[in-house]
Design an enzyme around this catalytic site. Structure first.
Site, mmCIF file in Angstrom:
data_model
loop_
_atom_site.group_PDB
_atom_site.id
_atom_site.type_symbol
_atom_site.label_atom_id
_atom_site.label_comp_id
_atom_site.label_asym_id
_atom_site.label_seq_id
_atom_site.Cartn_x
_atom_site.Cartn_y
_atom_site.Cartn_z
ATOM 1 N N ASP A 1 0.866 -1.178 0.000
ATOM 2 C CA ASP A 1 0.000 0.000 0.000
ATOM 3 C C ASP A 1 0.911 1.239 0.000
ATOM 4 O O ASP A 1 2.137 1.145 0.090
ATOM 5 C CB ASP A 1 -0.993 -0.012 1.174
ATOM 6 C CG ASP A 1 -2.233 0.844 0.854
ATOM 7 O OD1 ASP A 1 -2.187 1.622 -0.117
ATOM 8 O OD2 ASP A 1 -3.230 0.744 1.578
HETATM 9 C C1 BGC Z 1 -5.085 3.168 0.101
HETATM 10 C C2 BGC Z 1 -5.257 2.164 -1.002
HETATM 11 C C3 BGC Z 1 -5.128 2.830 -2.334
HETATM 12 C C4 BGC Z 1 -3.789 3.524 -2.402
HETATM 13 C C5 BGC Z 1 -3.528 4.197 -3.734
HETATM 14 C C6 BGC Z 1 -3.838 4.019 -0.083
HETATM 15 O O1 BGC Z 1 -3.816 5.081 0.790
HETATM 16 O O2 BGC Z 1 -5.053 2.492 1.337
HETATM 17 O O3 BGC Z 1 -6.486 1.509 -0.866
HETATM 18 O O4 BGC Z 1 -5.301 1.913 -3.363
HETATM 19 O O5 BGC Z 1 -3.729 4.496 -1.392
HETATM 20 O O6 BGC Z 1 -4.255 5.330 -3.902
#
Ligand code: BGC
Length: 736
Positions: free
Chosen positions: A280
């Site tokens: 993530d």
């Molecule tokens: C979130 C993810 C997301 C990623 C990209 C993160 O902060 O937890 O779910 O896909 O950002 O935007």
């Protein structure tokens, strides 16, 4: 420049001769041409800066693209922008390896569908699949290859803002919808320019963040992990999802992005997942504040050796992998394995055949907000809105003389919900006001805001009361702002924010005998225990998306019959949280004959039962269940359980009913939930007609994980087929 185009041509001609799904030899040929720098470049993902989805944002660094040091971008959209950057990678980097472009296409891309929690209330996997397929088409036309969706985190704490992004509290419903999303995004052929790769997230346990506070610690036993939190992932991967994202949380003392048990042992070894795993957003770096990694280098080592292939925005793999390999802390084989997984996906997406196939300005123009996509959004909004209360059948409304009150009555922004990709926040979504005006063909509906979403001022109450007085019925559109749910949007109070409840109470007090319809926009179950006493009817619309206002108007006036049911329980108040239907019985279950006595498991001040239970939802039709039966047959040596029930539409309105099968394994080697959903069917039943609904279960579907082993145990089971999870399991059978 020319060289790389040649390379692509060469590799794709190899492709023609190969099985569509076996790219191993092409990947191997390419790997042989790559230096260690080229390989590491593939593991690096940066944000394109078109959107902010985390604490750090990078601008597109063209030099890094040209030198092959970036393999993937997120947050980079439009056919033109994606094509421009792809050109740099393909035509100017040494090997011309195309970039992989990912984006959060969560519940639509430009046309926005209801938030995922809403979509799950439709209990309609085919419809959910359709929304994902349409979202993929729009996103793919703008150059997106890969969506970071579906979020399959089981979520049982409404304080957690991200409950809005998932499919609710249940394992079985979650699995069915996970499969639907994957099928929708990926289709049958990932190489088509209309399909995109799905990403199962967040692996794992994120939905169980302590106290509903985002990013908080998670601690659970292995049985709970395997029986509740892992099945959604497994289902999505079995449906073919090509990628997976790790989560921010610590799980059983180890951060999920460096967790060898969940990633290596379970995901890679047990399940044999050979697709791409992405971290993530800076979750690898966050292992430092977690207290699990000493510094960036240590974090990179821990994450990479746990087989996290790609570093989202952390820039740690680019900084440290080479050094770690030189020091023998990571191996070249590990690097090759990760790069192989990344390149395979690029091949599967057809990027080596034509790296620009997704970035097509003409297709972009023809696809965005296309009529069939808007139609799907309308149907999704209709089927996602849950009728929670309808006292004296005030709905469908019989009068057109209405006052429309509330901070969300005319809203065109929050209605599309959080994480609404490129959805327009003005000028496009149909507000409730617009929906009602169009349907009623009437321009003189009185619309009054009354208050703001989160205000203490009662200045607007007077105008609201005046409008209510003049009308024959009152529609109040209250709820949360779309920013109040989603990531980093936990709330400790789950009541209607500001003084909206007071406005509703004031309108009720002044109009004790007029129908009041409460329409709710929110990203989580709310505590509406007091509010429902001030309304006759309650429609839970979640954030219903671009076509939301039209769907709500149609539901209010009975042009469409409500058919959604809750995928998550609504607590009586926050003190009950987490409350979910599939809990265990305890050794001292509450005695219904003496609910507050006998040293039993209860609250002194509220009931155990939620305000609205999982599976609950009303319709303008009424249904009667009878002839609930089970036939156990052995076919080809395998036991098959055939459950059935007859459902009669006893009303004079045609409608959908969501028929649900619940089971309990009464005594087992570990304690099992009091009830578990094991099947559901959304059936259309004409007024007065009866349908028989069947559920076929294999023996394995009665099993569970105990201490790392999946077991199916003989013995007594209870069951029923019912309209919601409140039903008692009055039938039983013995599994031999
Ligand atoms: C979130 C993810 C997301 C990623 C990209 C993160 O902060 O937890 O779910 O896909 O950002 O935007």
């Amino acid at each position: 420049m020319k060289k790389s185009i040649l390379l692509i041509g060469l590799l794709s001609s190899v492709a023609v001769a190969q099985q569509a799904t076996d790219y191993s030899s092409k990947v191997d040929s390419l790997l042989q041409l790559m230096t260690i720098e080229d390989k590491i470049g593939q593991t690096v993902q940066f944000s394109g800066g078109w959107d902010v989805t985390g604490p750090t944002v990078s601008d597109v660094n063209e030099d890094l693209v040209k030198s092959g040091q970036i393999g993937s971008f997120l947050n980079l959209v439009t056919a033109k922008a994606t094509k421009d950057i792809q050109k740099l990678a393909v035509e100017e980097s040494r090997l011309g390896i195309p970039l992989l472009i990912g984006y959060d296409v969560i519940h639509g891309y430009k046309t926005i569908f209801p938030i995922n929690l809403g979509l799950s209330s439709s209990w309609n996997p085919e419809l959910v699949e359709l929304t994902a397929q349409k979202a993929a088409e729009e996103a793919a036309a703008e150059g997106i290859h890969w969506t970071f969706s579906p979020m399959v985190d089981v979520a049982r704490d409404p304080r957690w803002g991200r409950i809005s992004e998932g499919s609710g509290e249940d394992v079985y419903l979650g699995k069915k919808l996970a499969e639907a999303y994957v099928r929708g995004y990926q289709g049958d052929d990932l190489s088509l320019p209309t399909t995109i790769a799905a990403c199962m997230k967040h692996f794992v346990g994120y939905g169980a963040s302590l106290a509903g506070r985002d990013y908080n610690t998670v601690d659970m036993g292995d049985n709970e992990l395997r029986n509740t939190y892992l099945p959604g992932f497994k289902a999505g991967l079995d449906a073919g999802a090509r990628t997976l994202m790790t989560s921010f949380n610590v799980i059983n003392d180890v951060p999920a992005s460096g967790n060898k048990y969940t990633l290596k042992e379970i995901l890679r070894n047990e399940w044999g997942f050979d697709g791409l795993v992405v971290s993530d957003y800076t979750s690898i770096n966050e292992m430092i504040p977690h207290g699990y990694a000493e510094d960036g280098k240590d974090a990179a080592q821990k994450s990479f050796s746990a087989t996290v292939d790609m570093d989202m925005m952390g820039d740690l793999y680019r900084s440290y992998l080479q050094e770690l390999i030189a020091e023998g802390k990571l191996t070249m084989d590990e690097l090759d394995a990760s790069v192989r997984r990344i390149l395979t996906l690029k091949f599967e997406l057809g990027l080596f055949d034509d790296p620009y196939r997704y970035s097509d300005v003409k297709r972009e123009e023809a696809t965005i907000y296309r009529q069939d996509i808007l139609d799907a959004a309308l149907e999704a909004a209709r089927q996602s809105t849950v009728l929670l209360q309808n006292n004296n059948n005030v709905l469908p409304l019989k009068t057109k003389n209405i006052a429309l009150i509330g901070p969300l009555a005319a809203d065109e922004s929050s209605i599309i919900g959080d994480w609404a990709a490129k959805g327009d926040r003005s000028g496009k979504a149909i507000s409730v006001e617009e929906g009602l005006r169009d349907l009623l063909n009437q321009s003189n509906i009185t619309v009054v805001q009354g208050t703001d979403i989160n205000s203490t001022s009662t200045e607007g109450f007077k105008a609201a009361l005046k409008a209510a007085k003049k009308a024959e019925a009152i529609v109040m559109v209250l709820g949360e702002d779309s920013n109040m749910s989603g990531e980093a949007a936990s709330r400790a109070s789950i009541k209607l924010p500001g003084n909206q409840s007071a406005l509703l109470a004031a309108v009720r007090e002044a109009n004790p005998n007029k129908p009041i319809v409460l329409v709710l926009f929110n990203g989580r179950p709310l505590d509406i225990t007091a509010d429902i006493t001030n309304a006759d009817a309650v429609l839970e619309a979640w954030f219903p998306g671009t076509m939301g206002g039209q769907a709500i108007a149609e539901l209010i006036y009975g042009k469409v019959n409500p058919s959604a049911k809750l995928s998550v329980s609504f607590p009586v108040n926050v003190g009950q949280v987490p409350v979910f239907y599939s809990n265990k019985t305890t050794g001292r279950p509450m005695n219904p004959m003496n609910p507050k006595g006998d040293y039993r498991s209860f609250y002194q001040d509220i009931p155990n039962k939620p305000l609205y239970s999982f599976g609950y939802g009303l319709s303008y039709s009424s249904f009667e269940y009878s002839n609930i039966q089970l036939d156990q047959v052995t076919r080809n040596g395998a036991l098959e359980l055939n459950f059935s029930a007859q459902i009669k539409n006893t009303s004079n309105v045609d409608g959908y009913e969501i028929v649900q099968l619940y089971l309990q394994d009464v005594t087992a080697s570990i304690t099992r939930p009091a009830k578990e959903l094991k099947g559901f069917e959304k059936v259309w039943i004409k007024a007065g007609a009866t349908k028989t609904v069947y559920f076929k279960l294999q023996k394995e579907e009665l099993g569970f994980w105990n201490n790392g082993t999946f077991v199916v145990e003989a013995g007594q089971f209870k069951y029923t087929i019912a309209p919601n999870s409140d039903a008692d399991l009055v039938h039983s059978f013995i599994l031999e």
